[in-house]
Write an enzyme that holds these catalytic residues in place. Structure first.
Site, PDB file in Angstrom:
ATOM      1  N   GLY A   7     -12.656 -47.046 -14.612  1.00 23.62           N
ATOM      2  CA  GLY A   7     -12.498 -48.207 -15.485  1.00 23.62           C
ATOM      3  C   GLY A   7     -13.080 -47.914 -16.847  1.00 23.62           C
ATOM      4  O   GLY A   7     -14.299 -47.915 -17.031  1.00 23.62           O
ATOM      5  N   GLY A   9     -12.837 -49.581 -19.788  1.00 19.53           N
ATOM      6  CA  GLY A   9     -12.828 -50.678 -20.745  1.00 19.53           C
ATOM      7  C   GLY A   9     -14.077 -50.643 -21.600  1.00 19.53           C
ATOM      8  O   GLY A   9     -14.708 -49.593 -21.771  1.00 19.53           O
ATOM      9  N   GLY A  12     -17.195 -49.654 -19.139  1.00 17.53           N
ATOM     10  CA  GLY A  12     -17.108 -48.286 -18.638  1.00 17.53           C
ATOM     11  C   GLY A  12     -16.983 -47.253 -19.743  1.00 17.53           C
ATOM     12  O   GLY A  12     -17.567 -46.169 -19.661  1.00 17.53           O
ATOM     13  N   LYS A 176     -27.663 -64.012 -14.362  1.00 14.08           N
ATOM     14  CA  LYS A 176     -26.519 -63.432 -15.054  1.00 14.08           C
ATOM     15  C   LYS A 176     -25.260 -64.246 -14.774  1.00 14.08           C
ATOM     16  O   LYS A 176     -24.448 -64.514 -15.675  1.00 14.08           O
ATOM     17  CB  LYS A 176     -26.321 -61.986 -14.611  1.00 14.08           C
ATOM     18  CG  LYS A 176     -25.069 -61.299 -15.186  1.00 14.08           C
ATOM     19  CD  LYS A 176     -25.152 -61.146 -16.686  1.00 14.08           C
ATOM     20  CE  LYS A 176     -23.840 -60.634 -17.289  1.00 14.08           C
ATOM     21  NZ  LYS A 176     -23.473 -59.285 -16.807  1.00 14.08           N
ATOM     22  N   GLU A 258     -11.040 -62.328 -14.192  1.00 15.08           N
ATOM     23  CA  GLU A 258     -12.041 -62.560 -13.155  1.00 15.08           C
ATOM     24  C   GLU A 258     -12.312 -64.056 -13.067  1.00 15.08           C
ATOM     25  O   GLU A 258     -12.826 -64.647 -14.005  1.00 15.08           O
ATOM     26  CB  GLU A 258     -13.338 -61.833 -13.504  1.00 15.08           C
ATOM     27  CG  GLU A 258     -13.220 -60.333 -13.493  1.00 15.08           C
ATOM     28  CD  GLU A 258     -14.490 -59.671 -13.995  1.00 15.08           C
ATOM     29  OE1 GLU A 258     -15.035 -58.822 -13.280  1.00 15.08           O
ATOM     30  OE2 GLU A 258     -14.914 -60.003 -15.117  1.00 15.08           O
TER      31      GLU A 258
END
Length: 299
Positions: A7, A9, A12, A176, A258
């Site tokens: 990943g 993005g 990453g 978080k 998500e």
């Protein structure tokens, strides 16, 4: 160490670029399209590094570390990478949102050790070979204070990032999630960056959402402060008016986003503990409707 980053993005790509620049480890990017170099923009300017990349999981070999940086809803589709990269001797750092990293990734990881990692830097993918990041906390990454967590902190010592290993990871992962509980839905639904949190009515709504989610978090074992909602809102407002969330960027791009691991996780935990979550439930319904429509449009 041999490291594969799955990943590439904003999250990453930043991790891969900083590790590659450190020069201590063998870094490979697992990506959809080939690339040979990566540019990373950060607080100290931009730098470019050569980067080895694989585009087919069948070409992958087992590695010491996997940095798993996909969106949570892409975990299953990225599973073939984990199945090729992981053995029981591998460690997987899950740089993902949510509170169920281990349960989500373990089915694909061949017995590898999973290190849930909370990410506290804002990453944005500007092009397939260019990312930009901005730290938003004194600790860019937070992990459990155990052997695997400390090993990940040692791995990242090759970068400017500071990794906090915490003995109370349950509380920190919920903190978080509380940030994401307001930041992601509100930016995506209003199609505004964090400047939207300068509105007093949005602040009032955020506190109500956070109060509701906080009741669920406490029932789940998080040790939150009495003024947790106000602190979380202050954190979000402190990120800077020009930044935004992955959900906001996914909505702009017409991608599914998500939802189940963020707002969905709060609603699901509320059901487990018998706590009503009408505000978060409303957000979840709206987010699902948009995300599912984006998925249909893509297909």
């Amino acid at each position: 160490m041999s490291i594969a980053v799955v990943g590439l993005g904003g999250i990453g790509g930043t991790a891969a670029g900083l590790l590659a620049r450190g020069g201590r480890h063998d870094v490979t990017a697992c990506v959809r399209a080939p690339l040979t170099r990566l540019t990373v923009e950060g607080p100290d300017g931009a730098f470019e590094v050569p980067l080895k990349a694989l585009t087919d999981p069948t070409d992958a070999q087992p590695v010491d570390w996997v940095l798993f940086c996909t969106k949570t809803h892409e975990t299953a589709s990225a599973g073939p990478w984990l199945q090729r990269l992981c053995t029981p001797a591998t460690k997987v750092a899950a740089l993902q949102n949510g509170i169920d990293h281990v349960e989500r990734i373990s089915p694909y990881a061949n017995g590898a050790g999973i290190v849930p990692a909370l990410v506290y830097y804002n990453g944005e993918r500007l092009a397939p070979d260019r990312v930009r990041y901005k730290p938003v906390s004194a600790n860019e990454l937070v992990v459990p204070d155990d052997d695997n967590g400390r090993a990940f902190a040692a791995l990242m010592s090759a970068t400017p990032f500071h990794v906090l290993a915490s003995a109370d990871f349950v509380t920190l992962k919920w903190r978080k999630l509380l940030v994401n509980a307001v930041a992601n839905p509100i930016t995506a639904l209003t199609l505004q960056r964090f400047v939207v949190f300068e509105r007093s009515d949005i602040q009032d709504l955020s506190i109500a959402i956070l109060d509701e989610a906080g009741r669920v978090a406490r029932a789940d074992g998080a040790r939150l402060r009495d003024d947790e909602s106000q602190r979380v809102l202050a954190t979000v407002r402190g990120f800077g008016v020009d930044l935004s969330t992955s959900t906001y960027f996914d909505r702009l791009a017409g991608k599914p986003f998500e939802v189940e691991s963020l707002t969905g996780a709060i609603v699901a935990a509320g059901k487990r503990h018998g706590i009503a979550t009408p505000l978060n439930g409303m957000l979840l319904t709206l987010l699902r409707a948009i995300s599912e429509q984006n998925a249909r449009s893509q297909s």
